[in-house]
Design a protein around this motif. Structure first.
Motif, short mmCIF file in Angstrom:
data_model
loop_
_atom_site.label_atom_id
_atom_site.label_comp_id
_atom_site.label_asym_id
_atom_site.label_seq_id
_atom_site.Cartn_x
_atom_site.Cartn_y
_atom_site.Cartn_z
N LYS A 54 3.00 -59.40 69.84
CA LYS A 54 1.29 -59.20 70.57
C LYS A 54 1.31 -60.65 70.86
O LYS A 54 -0.11 -61.16 71.72
CB LYS A 54 0.43 -59.11 69.52
N ARG A 55 1.41 -62.23 70.28
CA ARG A 55 0.57 -63.09 70.07
C ARG A 55 1.07 -63.78 71.53
O ARG A 55 0.36 -64.41 72.52
CB ARG A 55 0.50 -64.34 69.28
N TRP A 56 2.85 -63.36 72.07
CA TRP A 56 3.22 -64.03 73.19
C TRP A 56 2.31 -62.51 74.39
O TRP A 56 2.78 -63.63 75.53
CB TRP A 56 4.90 -63.49 73.19
N LYS A 57 2.78 -62.11 74.00
CA LYS A 57 2.37 -60.96 75.52
C LYS A 57 0.80 -60.97 75.75
O LYS A 57 0.73 -60.70 76.88
CB LYS A 57 2.74 -59.47 75.12
N GLU A 58 -0.20 -61.91 75.18
CA GLU A 58 -1.30 -61.60 75.33
C GLU A 58 -1.90 -62.57 76.59
O GLU A 58 -1.46 -63.61 76.70
CB GLU A 58 -2.56 -62.46 74.08
N GLU A 59 -2.58 -61.83 77.69
CA GLU A 59 -2.67 -62.70 78.59
C GLU A 59 -3.82 -63.31 78.31
O GLU A 59 -4.83 -63.14 77.63
CB GLU A 59 -2.97 -60.99 79.65
N PRO A 60 -3.72 -64.02 79.47
CA PRO A 60 -5.36 -64.88 79.34
C PRO A 60 -6.76 -64.43 80.17
O PRO A 60 -6.45 -63.95 80.88
CB PRO A 60 -4.90 -66.36 79.77
N LYS A 61 -8.26 -64.30 79.04
CA LYS A 61 -9.18 -63.91 79.83
C LYS A 61 -9.33 -64.43 80.87
O LYS A 61 -9.45 -65.74 81.54
CB LYS A 61 -9.63 -63.54 78.57
N PRO A 62 -9.62 -63.36 81.66
CA PRO A 62 -10.23 -63.48 82.91
C PRO A 62 -11.65 -64.61 83.57
O PRO A 62 -12.27 -64.16 82.71
CB PRO A 62 -10.14 -62.68 83.96
#
Length: 129
Positions: free
Chosen positions: A98-106
């Motif tokens: 889950k941490r690896w897949k988290e996309e940076p918030k726009p």
């Protein structure tokens, strides 16, 4: 017979079957790791904590039959420990995934500068005409 073999080949070469085969092989290897964790690390520590209690020797006789209920209890205990270890490992792997897949918030779009505001107003005026 030829169509049967063709159908079997299509079945065997499906992606799901291949994924399942890989899962079974990895699962077998993972099972050895978990069994070693339980047998070589957790059970000796549990033995120290419980004073070396070993259920596997408990039994009673009914006529000529020996009922080894202790071995059954030991297998249940082993299963619970193994299931808990697998749960913890999967939970940890899911957290990492889950941490690896988290996309940076726009980032919030910055306020338009004066030039952009002026150009927007000109565009809107031209649209009206």
């Amino acid at each position: 017979m030829n169509s049967f073999l063709k159908e079997f080949k299509e079945f065997a070469m499906r992606g799901n079957v291949m994924d399942m085969a890989v899962g079974v092989i990895i699962g077998a290897a993972f099972g050895k790791i978990v069994s070693s964790l339980v047998d070589d690390i957790i059970m000796p520590l549990l033995g120290v904590i419980t004073g070396g209690i070993d259920f596997s020797g408990l039994s009673f006789n009914v006529e000529d039959a020996t009922v080894k209920y202790g071995m059954f209890l030991q297998n249940i205990l082993d299963f619970i420990i193994i299931a808990f270890c697998i749960f913890l490992m999967i939970k940890g792997m899911n957290t990492l995934a889950k941490r690896w897949k988290e996309e940076p918030k726009p980032e919030e779009s910055a306020k338009p500068n004066n030039e952009e505001v002026l150009l927007t107003e000109i565009r809107d005026l031209l649209k009206e005409k």
